[in-house]
Scaffold this motif. Sequence first.
Motif, PDB file in Angstrom:
ATOM      1  N   GLY A 139       0.674  -1.073  -0.095  1.00 22.19           N
ATOM      2  CA  GLY A 139       0.102  -0.133  -0.095  1.00 22.19           C
ATOM      3  C   GLY A 139       0.837   1.300   0.118  1.00 22.19           C
ATOM      4  O   GLY A 139       0.605   2.071   0.551  1.00 22.19           O
ATOM      5  N   ALA A 140       1.826   1.103  -0.769  1.00 29.81           N
ATOM      6  CA  ALA A 140       2.913   2.095  -0.591  1.00 29.81           C
ATOM      7  C   ALA A 140       2.556   3.612  -1.091  1.00 29.81           C
ATOM      8  O   ALA A 140       2.921   4.425  -0.541  1.00 29.81           O
ATOM      9  N   ALA A 141       1.714   3.613  -2.139  1.00 28.86           N
ATOM     10  CA  ALA A 141       1.245   4.862  -2.640  1.00 28.86           C
ATOM     11  C   ALA A 141       0.368   5.623  -1.339  1.00 28.86           C
ATOM     12  O   ALA A 141       0.668   6.906  -1.609  1.00 28.86           O
ATOM     13  N   SER A 142       0.046   5.149  -0.402  1.00 26.81           N
ATOM     14  CA  SER A 142      -0.634   5.850   0.774  1.00 26.81           C
ATOM     15  C   SER A 142       0.313   6.156   1.769  1.00 26.81           C
ATOM     16  O   SER A 142       0.016   6.718   2.760  1.00 26.81           O
ATOM     17  N   LYS A 143       1.380   5.555   1.728  1.00 31.18           N
ATOM     18  CA  LYS A 143       2.430   5.307   3.101  1.00 31.18           C
ATOM     19  C   LYS A 143       3.621   6.341   2.754  1.00 31.18           C
ATOM     20  O   LYS A 143       4.159   6.815   3.605  1.00 31.18           O
ATOM     21  N   LEU A 144       4.250   6.237   1.463  1.00 31.96           N
ATOM     22  CA  LEU A 144       5.323   6.853   1.101  1.00 31.96           C
ATOM     23  C   LEU A 144       4.979   8.259   0.355  1.00 31.96           C
ATOM     24  O   LEU A 144       4.261   8.391  -0.327  1.00 31.96           O
ATOM     25  N   PRO A 145       5.987   9.197   0.546  1.00 29.01           N
ATOM     26  CA  PRO A 145       5.900  10.209  -0.258  1.00 29.01           C
ATOM     27  C   PRO A 145       6.046  10.067  -1.698  1.00 29.01           C
ATOM     28  O   PRO A 145       6.734   9.306  -2.299  1.00 29.01           O
ATOM     29  N   ARG A 146       5.158  10.869  -2.368  1.00 28.47           N
ATOM     30  CA  ARG A 146       4.861  10.599  -3.758  1.00 28.47           C
ATOM     31  C   ARG A 146       6.479  10.640  -4.667  1.00 28.47           C
ATOM     32  O   ARG A 146       6.602  10.089  -5.504  1.00 28.47           O
ATOM     33  N   THR A 147       7.267  11.754  -3.959  1.00 22.38           N
ATOM     34  CA  THR A 147       8.408  11.826  -4.681  1.00 22.38           C
ATOM     35  C   THR A 147       9.328  10.520  -4.578  1.00 22.38           C
ATOM     36  O   THR A 147      10.283  10.449  -5.496  1.00 22.38           O
ATOM     37  N   LEU A 148       9.331   9.963  -3.470  1.00 23.57           N
ATOM     38  CA  LEU A 148      10.260   8.626  -3.179  1.00 23.57           C
ATOM     39  C   LEU A 148       9.592   7.792  -4.414  1.00 23.57           C
ATOM     40  O   LEU A 148      10.407   6.989  -5.007  1.00 23.57           O
ATOM     41  N   ILE A 149       8.106   7.421  -4.470  1.00 21.55           N
ATOM     42  CA  ILE A 149       7.717   6.596  -5.453  1.00 21.55           C
ATOM     43  C   ILE A 149       8.079   6.898  -6.770  1.00 21.55           C
ATOM     44  O   ILE A 149       8.468   5.893  -7.519  1.00 21.55           O
ATOM     45  N   ASP A 150       8.053   8.216  -7.166  1.00 20.13           N
ATOM     46  CA  ASP A 150       8.214   8.645  -8.483  1.00 20.13           C
ATOM     47  C   ASP A 150       9.823   8.311  -8.980  1.00 20.13           C
ATOM     48  O   ASP A 150      10.088   7.930 -10.056  1.00 20.13           O
ATOM     49  N   GLN A 151      10.853   8.411  -7.950  1.00 21.36           N
ATOM     50  CA  GLN A 151      12.071   8.169  -8.110  1.00 21.36           C
ATOM     51  C   GLN A 151      12.458   6.779  -8.110  1.00 21.36           C
ATOM     52  O   GLN A 151      13.650   6.320  -8.441  1.00 21.36           O
ATOM     53  N   ALA A 152      11.577   5.790  -7.569  1.00 17.98           N
ATOM     54  CA  ALA A 152      12.042   4.637  -7.312  1.00 17.98           C
ATOM     55  C   ALA A 152      12.176   3.590  -8.669  1.00 17.98           C
ATOM     56  O   ALA A 152      11.570   4.118  -9.757  1.00 17.98           O
TER      57      ALA A 152
END
Length: 75
Positions: free
Chosen positions: A59-72
């Motif tokens: 459920g990472a999209a609701s737990k992690l900053p969007r910038t972190l997911i975008d750069q992953a």
Amino acid sequence: MAEFRVTYDAKADAAYIYLGEVGPSGVASMYPCDPIRVGGMINLDFDDSGRLVGVEVLGAASKLPRTLIDQAERV
């Protein structure tokens, strides 16, 4: 500051944050955080020396900053 690596699987909405090198024996133990207290599923992975080497976030999209997911890295 130590470097870390993040991967993200959009289909599963799961991220993995690599905090260190995992030895040849792999992850020796996993500690699941209380899903009610954290509002989801987060697992802590330890090597055979007891060092924290990774964090799995479901459920990472609701737990992690969007910038972190975008750069992953995508998997």
